[in-house]
Design an enzyme around this catalytic site. Sequence first.
Site, PDB file in Angstrom:
ATOM      1  N   LYS A 173       0.708  -1.363  -0.006  1.00 20.70           N
ATOM      2  CA  LYS A 173       0.053   0.032  -0.089  1.00 20.70           C
ATOM      3  C   LYS A 173       0.948   1.342  -0.180  1.00 20.70           C
ATOM      4  O   LYS A 173       2.073   1.326   0.205  1.00 20.70           O
ATOM      5  CB  LYS A 173      -1.131   0.143   1.307  1.00 20.70           C
TER       6      LYS A 173
ATOM      7  N   ARG B  25      -3.585 -10.424   5.077  1.00 17.89           N
ATOM      8  CA  ARG B  25      -4.016 -10.215   3.844  1.00 17.89           C
ATOM      9  C   ARG B  25      -3.077  -9.601   3.018  1.00 17.89           C
ATOM     10  O   ARG B  25      -2.769  -8.540   3.109  1.00 17.89           O
ATOM     11  CB  ARG B  25      -5.411  -9.312   3.819  1.00 17.89           C
TER      12      ARG B  25
END
Length: 286
Positions: free
Chosen positions: A228, A262
Site C-alpha cells: 500500500k 491479507r
Amino acid sequence: MRTSTIKYINVNGKLMDLAEPQVMGILNVTPDSFYAGSRQQTETEISLRARRIVDEGASIIDIGAYSSRPNAEHISPEEEMRRLRTGLEIINREHPGAVVSIDTFRADVAKMCVEEYGAAIINDIAAGEMDAAMFPTIAQLGVPYIMMHMQGTPQNMQAQPHYDHLLKEVFYYFSQKVQQLRDLGAKDIILDPGFGFGKTPEHNYQLMNHLEEFSIFQLPLLVGVSRKSMIYKLLGGTPDDALNGTTALNTIALLKGADILRVHDVKAAVETIKIVQKMKACAATF
C-alpha cells in the site's frame, strides 16, 4: 510483544484455529486494482493465481471483483456478480474445499456467493455502511464477517481524511458495529482497522503503533497493508517496490497481535509468520 488469546472462526462447519496466524491471499478479478500484479481477468490468469495462493501456503483465498483503490470506478452489482461467478467456478472446480472469502460491500452479492458457491467468509470494506442489508444478511448466512473501518467511500475516502482523535473514533466505530451485529445474532466477527482507507500515511502508522490495543475487543484482527501507499510513499517507488516494506509492517503487526494477514505475496507472509512464531515459542521456553 503481545501473545494473542487463542481464537477460532467457524468456516464451512470446521474450526479454523488462529493460535497460529493465517494468511489470506488476494485474488482480484478486476482490471483496475492498485497493484497490477494482482489483477486477474482471464480464466488462465485466475486459475494460475489461485494455484499459486494455495501452493504458497495461504489458508484463505480472498476474491474481489470491485476495486476499492482511491477513485476506483463504480461498477454495477450485476457486473460484480458476473466477475465473481467466473472466479468462483474456477476455484471450486480446481480447489474444492478451499476456504474462500468474498471481498464485497453488497449484501446481495454476499448472499449469492455463499448460497450458490459455498463461500466461507465475507470481507466488507464498508462494515455495512454502503448497504444497510449487509448486517441482517450476515446474521442470516451465519458466516464469519470481516468488517473494516473506512472513512467515506472508495471514490472519496482519500480526499481530506480527518480525525479529532483517530484511535478513539475507530474504537467507537467498531464498538457500535460489533454490538449491532451481536444484536442480530452474528457470531464470528473479525476486525480490520482499514489501513489506507480514509487515512493519511500518518494515520496509518499511528494505527499500527497502537495495534495491540485492539485486543480490548477480544476478536480476531486482520491486517492488510500489502504494497500500500503508506509504504511506497514513505520509501519511494511504486507498489511494485513495496514487498520489503510490506514484510516489515507484517512483522510488526504479528508482534502486536494480528491474526490474519491479507497479502499479495503469500510466500513472504508465510515465512514471516514462521519466523515470528518461532521467536515467540523460544521466548515462552526461556
